[in-house]
Design a protein around this motif. Structure first.
Motif, short mmCIF file in Angstrom:
data_model
loop_
_atom_site.label_atom_id
_atom_site.label_comp_id
_atom_site.label_asym_id
_atom_site.label_seq_id
_atom_site.Cartn_x
_atom_site.Cartn_y
_atom_site.Cartn_z
N HIS A 168 0.81 -1.21 0.00
CA HIS A 168 0.00 0.00 0.00
C HIS A 168 0.85 1.27 0.00
N ASN A 169 1.94 1.26 0.76
CA ASN A 169 2.78 2.45 0.85
C ASN A 169 3.40 2.80 -0.50
N THR A 170 4.01 1.79 -1.14
CA THR A 170 4.66 2.04 -2.42
C THR A 170 3.64 2.30 -3.52
N SER A 171 2.44 1.72 -3.39
CA SER A 171 1.39 1.97 -4.39
C SER A 171 0.89 3.41 -4.32
N ILE A 172 0.68 3.90 -3.09
CA ILE A 172 0.25 5.30 -2.91
C ILE A 172 1.35 6.24 -3.40
N GLN A 173 2.59 5.92 -3.08
CA GLN A 173 3.71 6.75 -3.53
C GLN A 173 3.82 6.73 -5.06
N ALA A 174 3.53 5.57 -5.67
CA ALA A 174 3.61 5.46 -7.13
C ALA A 174 2.60 6.40 -7.80
N ILE A 175 1.41 6.54 -7.19
CA ILE A 175 0.42 7.48 -7.72
C ILE A 175 0.91 8.91 -7.53
N GLN A 176 1.38 9.21 -6.34
CA GLN A 176 1.84 10.57 -6.04
C GLN A 176 3.01 11.00 -6.92
N ASN A 177 3.86 10.04 -7.29
CA ASN A 177 5.04 10.34 -8.11
C ASN A 177 4.75 10.27 -9.60
N GLY A 178 3.49 9.95 -9.96
CA GLY A 178 3.12 9.92 -11.37
C GLY A 178 3.49 8.67 -12.12
N HIS A 179 3.88 7.61 -11.40
CA HIS A 179 4.25 6.36 -12.08
C HIS A 179 3.02 5.58 -12.54
N VAL A 180 1.93 5.69 -11.79
CA VAL A 180 0.65 5.08 -12.18
C VAL A 180 -0.46 6.09 -11.91
N ASP A 181 -1.60 5.84 -12.53
CA ASP A 181 -2.74 6.75 -12.37
C ASP A 181 -3.68 6.33 -11.25
N ALA A 182 -3.63 5.06 -10.89
CA ALA A 182 -4.51 4.52 -9.86
C ALA A 182 -3.86 3.28 -9.27
N ALA A 183 -4.45 2.75 -8.20
CA ALA A 183 -3.91 1.54 -7.59
C ALA A 183 -5.00 0.83 -6.81
N VAL A 184 -4.79 -0.47 -6.61
CA VAL A 184 -5.70 -1.29 -5.83
C VAL A 184 -5.07 -1.52 -4.46
N ILE A 185 -5.74 -1.08 -3.40
CA ILE A 185 -5.21 -1.24 -2.05
C ILE A 185 -6.31 -1.78 -1.14
N SER A 186 -5.92 -2.48 -0.11
CA SER A 186 -6.90 -3.13 0.76
C SER A 186 -7.30 -2.24 1.93
N VAL A 187 -8.42 -2.59 2.55
CA VAL A 187 -8.82 -1.99 3.82
C VAL A 187 -7.72 -2.30 4.84
N PRO A 188 -7.28 -1.37 5.67
CA PRO A 188 -7.83 -0.04 5.92
C PRO A 188 -7.05 1.09 5.23
N TRP A 189 -6.24 0.73 4.23
CA TRP A 189 -5.32 1.71 3.66
C TRP A 189 -6.03 2.79 2.85
#
Length: 329
Positions: A168-189
């Motif tokens: 979840h951490n690296t997925s959120i960072q990937a969106i923030q850094n423009g590497h991806v446009d969206a991500a799939v993350i689980s509860v409670p993230w």
């Protein structure tokens, strides 16, 4: 009088013998069990609760949780390196391919995952031609994401680029850094993602029913160690009962804070949605299992149709639920 006239060593030995014989309890043997889990996820919570609040110990078990990739965990179950694996999808797909394993119970029967996106992406349809981050390729989340995209008229192999972004951490960072446009993350993230300014596009649990986690064991242990498996399943089922009981919300939130490294208010916010993912009986309907296998066939994870009896064995959890009916952990 003869007893008190005996030598001190003899008297001590006799006292010890009398104490052991007269004790109203006896020491029970404790069996160590190793449980492989794939990630820091809501799917492990019933096992954590059962361990923290002594439910395994009450069954004469001492659990050890081991972080392990799903495909490796299945092999570890077969070779006896661990007794159980929680990666239900990987266990079932391996069984369908002929490996001697089965799922004994379902711990989570719906995908408690969110699709979150950067600002400006306001719908699932807007992901056409864009990239979506997922934890890994080939696992249940990957297959689930492809199925969700198909339900929204998007081909995950043509219209959307699925990119491995990790946890979840690296997925959120990937969106923030423009590497991806969206991500799939689980509860409670999703609460962390929202705080970071991301937008929730969809909750998979609203539109899909797929078994996401369980307890898988080897065919050899099913045949040779049924009592051990029965006790482990019963303790895990009691863990589900504990989580779902609203009076335990404070204790559960405490586990969430420690496990997910989140704040108490985030844990309490996610609690209600999280516990919906845990089936009270530890099983799912045959059609849900069939749907899971059908998705695996459509995506090439397995080739042929197989009987459900080849991939699951719910005898232990059904017996456990009957035994626990009306009881609380």
């Amino acid at each position: 009088m003869r007893f008190f006239a005996a030598k001190p060593v003899a008297r001590l030995f006799t006292l010890i013998l009398l104490t052991i014989v007269c004790l109203p309890w006896r020491l029970e043997a404790i069996d160590n069990i190793r449980i492989a889990y794939p990630s820091t996820s809501f799917t492990t919570m019933p096992i954590l609760a059962a361990s923290k609040f002594g439910l395994y110990q009450q069954e004469g078990l001492r659990p050890e949780l081991i972080l392990m990739r799903p495909n490796i965990s299945v092999t570890a179950v077969v070779t006896g390196q661990v007794e159980f694996a929680t990666a239900h999808g990987s266990v079932v797909r391996a069984a369908a391919q002929g490996m001697p394993v089965k799922s004994l119970m379902v711990v989570a029967d719906r995908p408690a995952y969110y699709l979150v996106a950067k600002a400006g992406v306001n719908s699932v349809a807007a992901l056409r031609g864009r990239s979506v981050g997922i934890a890994s390729l080939g696992g249940s989340v990957h297959l689930m994401t492809k199925e969700f995209m198909a339900q929204n008229n998007l081909d995950a192999d043509k219209n959307v680029a699925l990119v491995v972004t990790g946890d979840h951490n690296t997925s959120i960072q990937a969106i923030q850094n423009g590497h991806v446009d969206a991500a799939v993350i689980s509860v409670p993230w999703q609460t962390v993602a929202e705080k970071a300014g991301l937008r929730k596009l969809a909750y998979f649990g609203d539109v899909m029913r797929l078994p996401m986690a369980g307890l898988g064991a080897s065919d050899e242990n099913i045949a040779k160690k049924p009592d051990l498996l029965r006790r482990a399943v019963r303790a895990t089922l009691r863990g589900i009962d504990f989580l779902r009981d609203a009076k335990n919300k404070k204790e559960v939130a405490g586990i969430m804070v420690e496990w997910f490294k989140i704040r108490v208010e985030q844990a309490e916010q996610a609690y209600g949605q999280m516990i919906e993912a845990y089936p009270p009986n530890g099983v799912v309907a045959d059609e849900v299992l069939e749907k899971d296998l059908e998705i695996a066939r459509q995506t090439g994870a397995i080739k042929n149709r197989v009987a459900l009896s080849r991939v699951v064995d719910f005898q232990f959890v059904k017996e456990a639920r009957n035994e626990l009916s009306g009881k609380k952990p």
